[in-house]
Design an enzyme around this catalytic site. Sequence first.
Site, short mmCIF file in Angstrom:
data_model
loop_
_atom_site.label_atom_id
_atom_site.label_comp_id
_atom_site.label_asym_id
_atom_site.label_seq_id
_atom_site.Cartn_x
_atom_site.Cartn_y
_atom_site.Cartn_z
N GLY A 50 32.08 -22.41 -61.17
CA GLY A 50 33.41 -22.49 -61.79
C GLY A 50 33.33 -23.34 -63.03
O GLY A 50 34.05 -24.34 -63.16
N LEU A 74 34.43 -16.96 -62.93
CA LEU A 74 35.04 -15.71 -62.51
C LEU A 74 35.86 -15.04 -63.61
O LEU A 74 35.88 -13.81 -63.74
CB LEU A 74 35.92 -15.95 -61.29
CG LEU A 74 36.68 -14.75 -60.71
CD1 LEU A 74 35.71 -13.66 -60.27
CD2 LEU A 74 37.57 -15.19 -59.56
N ASN A 106 31.71 -13.87 -59.03
CA ASN A 106 32.46 -14.56 -57.98
C ASN A 106 31.44 -15.30 -57.13
O ASN A 106 30.79 -14.71 -56.27
CB ASN A 106 33.25 -13.55 -57.15
CG ASN A 106 34.16 -14.23 -56.14
OD1 ASN A 106 33.91 -15.35 -55.70
ND2 ASN A 106 35.23 -13.55 -55.77
N ASP A 129 39.77 -25.26 -57.82
CA ASP A 129 41.14 -24.89 -57.45
C ASP A 129 41.48 -25.53 -56.10
O ASP A 129 40.76 -25.32 -55.12
CB ASP A 129 41.24 -23.37 -57.34
CG ASP A 129 42.67 -22.88 -57.23
OD1 ASP A 129 43.52 -23.60 -56.66
OD2 ASP A 129 42.95 -21.76 -57.69
N GLU A 206 39.23 -30.11 -68.10
CA GLU A 206 40.14 -30.56 -67.06
C GLU A 206 40.03 -32.07 -66.86
O GLU A 206 41.04 -32.77 -66.72
CB GLU A 206 39.85 -29.84 -65.75
CG GLU A 206 40.81 -30.18 -64.61
CD GLU A 206 42.21 -29.69 -64.86
OE1 GLU A 206 43.16 -30.29 -64.31
OE2 GLU A 206 42.38 -28.71 -65.62
#
Length: 242
Positions: A50, A74, A106, A129, A206
């Site tokens: 990710g 993804l 994925n 997530d 992030e």
Amino acid sequence: QQQQQQQQQQQQQPIPSGTGNDGAAEQQAVASTSGRDAGDVPKVRFADIGCGFGGLLIRLSPLYPDTLMVGMELRLKVSEYVRERIASLRLEHPGQYGNVSCVRTNAMKYLPNYFEKGQLTKMFFLFPDPHFKAANHRRRIINTTLVTEYAYLMAPGGWLYTITDVEDLGNWMRDRLDSHPMFEGVSEEELEKDPAAGLLYEATEEGQKVARNKGNTYRAVYRRLAAPRELAANPERLVSRK
């Protein structure tokens, strides 16, 4: 539009695993993360699961210039952006960033199709997530089943890095890793000497957003053991940073 849909379907398909032609396809797919031919290059050793916009990969590349590393993302547009970003950096800095790449896949479904047993020495799970609803906790990238898969793909002594700004998710990831016999927590003394550990907080977009907002982050790093350990009471491995 039809061509784009076909490309998306192809990118979501798992890479064949096995021997003979299937095994050759898998080896070629893994080697393709470095942009070179299979058989004449070292194997990919770092995986950023990710990877988002590739911030961590870009920071790791010059720190470990002889190590092949790959980001797995993804989202189609995001993975395309990362590949273009890397290509641009290679043009701006000749001879650099040739050890890093990105694939769209994925990872929760197809990760074993990219790596063989004991191949990876570092795995990164940065700000995944949180899937807040209890019914969706099974979708969290750190869960008991997937941790066993990571243990299979990691070399003994390899490090698995996690960080989040969601305390509940931080506790969840720590608990799953603490309760797995093939992992043990890495001490803060060791983390202080590790170049990669210091990048977890602000290498990603992030992480930078959390830092700007003066939020808390929860880091937990684990070592892949050579043999299963006896499980004991939960150690305090989660570090909060304000």
